[in-house]
Design an enzyme around this catalytic site. Structure first.
Site, short mmCIF file in Angstrom:
data_model
loop_
_atom_site.label_atom_id
_atom_site.label_comp_id
_atom_site.label_asym_id
_atom_site.label_seq_id
_atom_site.Cartn_x
_atom_site.Cartn_y
_atom_site.Cartn_z
N GLY A 16 9.00 5.30 73.20
CA GLY A 16 9.12 4.09 72.39
C GLY A 16 9.51 2.93 73.29
O GLY A 16 10.24 2.01 72.89
N ASN A 136 14.44 8.52 64.00
CA ASN A 136 14.93 9.16 62.77
C ASN A 136 13.87 10.00 62.06
O ASN A 136 12.69 9.73 62.20
CB ASN A 136 15.44 8.07 61.81
CG ASN A 136 16.82 7.61 62.22
OD1 ASN A 136 17.68 8.44 62.53
ND2 ASN A 136 17.02 6.30 62.25
N ASP A 164 27.10 5.45 64.86
CA ASP A 164 27.96 5.62 63.67
C ASP A 164 29.43 5.65 64.08
O ASP A 164 30.29 5.08 63.42
CB ASP A 164 27.59 6.91 62.94
CG ASP A 164 26.11 6.97 62.62
OD1 ASP A 164 25.65 6.09 61.88
OD2 ASP A 164 25.42 7.86 63.13
N HIS A 192 22.97 11.95 60.74
CA HIS A 192 22.89 10.50 60.88
C HIS A 192 22.14 9.97 59.65
O HIS A 192 20.95 9.66 59.70
CB HIS A 192 22.16 10.13 62.18
CG HIS A 192 21.91 8.66 62.33
ND1 HIS A 192 22.92 7.73 62.37
CD2 HIS A 192 20.77 7.95 62.45
CE1 HIS A 192 22.41 6.52 62.50
NE2 HIS A 192 21.10 6.63 62.55
#
Ligand code: LMR
Length: 341
Positions: A16, A136, A164, A192
């Site tokens: 990515g 994700n 988080d 998550h």
């Protein structure tokens, strides 16, 4: 004139690489703030056919920055080429969720990517590669990835929950009226996702249990917990896209936590493989838990944590969600037919 002694070059893959998170992360990696000022690196950027031009642009900007530690930049769309001999694989590339979506909605779309990348890592990466999955739903993607890489220790795979943890630290610090560096021992348990459990029972502020310092159980159980759980979603609503800069920062934090010794008495959170965990969490999933490292890239789980009913109950809920996600990708982990509920 002093001669500087360099460590030997390490290969770092980033998938990515043409995306927003990478655009922050790559320049941090190249600057030496992640692996140290004596660690030359080679960046191997993985993108898609669609993003290839942008990938070339990223590589040009990296080269033009003349980073002394950045010795090579290469780009590609084939993970079997890009992952060759990599010591670190930072797997960011995936379809991101948009406003109103849950991360689990991406299971089907993204799972395939991580199965393929797991196979590629298994075939060509360093046998000791450390993998951090950011795309994700990252816990289940990490599980898919490690299941497709049986020749690499399952322990080497992480799902990023450091963002988080950072979010939780920020909220606790604000509430207590202290600077964030006074907040320690913050664990994110589980997925998550919105079922994640930011642990205020074991957290400390100035070394004192956060519950005593804040002294507002109602706020901790409701507002604090929900704010951390929903932070990513709220940010998507505001920005129209998911967090990028703070995610990149948290990837840096996650890597640094593995390559530098954890400060005495503290720990960090990471989504890791549950086999052999001391907390009674279901085996064979990727679950965020408290970890410590000697700074060698490896980690061990922390034993001295306490649980109460609230924490246990929440942990069960996030565990159930991960077990359901796992059933839904069984075809990608080699565990039979998928069943999504
Ligand atoms: C985040 O937590 O900000 C990211 O994982 C993006 C998302 O889907 O929430």
């Amino acid at each position: 004139e002093k001669t500087k002694s360099w460590k030997s070059l390490i290969n770092i893959a980033v998938s990515g690489a043409a995306g927003m998170i990478s655009n922050h992360l790559l320049f941090k990696l190249a600057s030496g703030e992640v692996f140290g000022q004596d660690q030359p690196i080679s960046l191997k950027l993985l993108g898609s056919e669609k993003s290839f031009q942008a990938l070339e642009g990223v590589a040009m900007e990296l080269e033009d920055s003349l980073y002394p530690l950045l010795r090579e930049v290469s780009i590609g769309v084939d993970p079997y080429e890009v992952f060759q001999d990599v010591e670190w694989a930072l797997l960011i590339g995936a379809k991101p969720r948009g406003p109103g979506m849950e991360r689990a909605g991406l299971l089907d779309i993204n799972g395939q990517i991580f199965a393929e990348q797991g196979k590629a890592l298994n075939t060509v990466a360093s046998r000791n590669v450390k993998v951090i999955v950011v795309g994700n739903p990252c816990n289940t993607n990490a599980l898919i990835c490690l299941k497709n890489a049986p020749n690499i220790p399952a322990k080497n795979f992480h799902a990023l929950t450091r963002l988080d943890e950072n979010r939780a630290k920020c909220q606790l610090a604000h509430k207590a009226g202290v600077f964030y560096d006074k907040v320690s021992n913050v664990t994110i348990w589980g997925n998550h996702s919105t079922t994640q459990v930011p642990d205020f029972l074991n957290a400390r502020i100035n070394g004192i249990p956060a519950k005593e310092v804040i002294n507002d159980t109602e706020w901790l159980e409701k507002e604090f917990t929900e704010r951390v759980q929903k932070r990513g979603g709220v940010l998507i609503q505001k920005w129209g896209r998911s967090s990028a800069a703070s995610t990149a920062v948290s990837i840096v934090d996650a890597i640094r936590s593995l390559v530098t010794p954890t400060p005495e008495g503290d720990w960090f959170s990471s989504g890791v493989y549950t086999n052999g965990n001391p907390y009674g969490i279901a085996e064979n999933i990727v679950f965020s838990m408290p970890c410590r490292s000697r700074g060698d890239g490896d980690y061990e789980l922390v034993h001295d944590v306490v649980f109460d009913d609230f924490l246990q109950e929440r942990i069960k809920k996030t565990e159930a969600e991960l077990l359901a996600e796992k059933r839904c990708v069984a075809h990608l982990t080699g565990e039979g037919n998928a069943f999504c509920d």
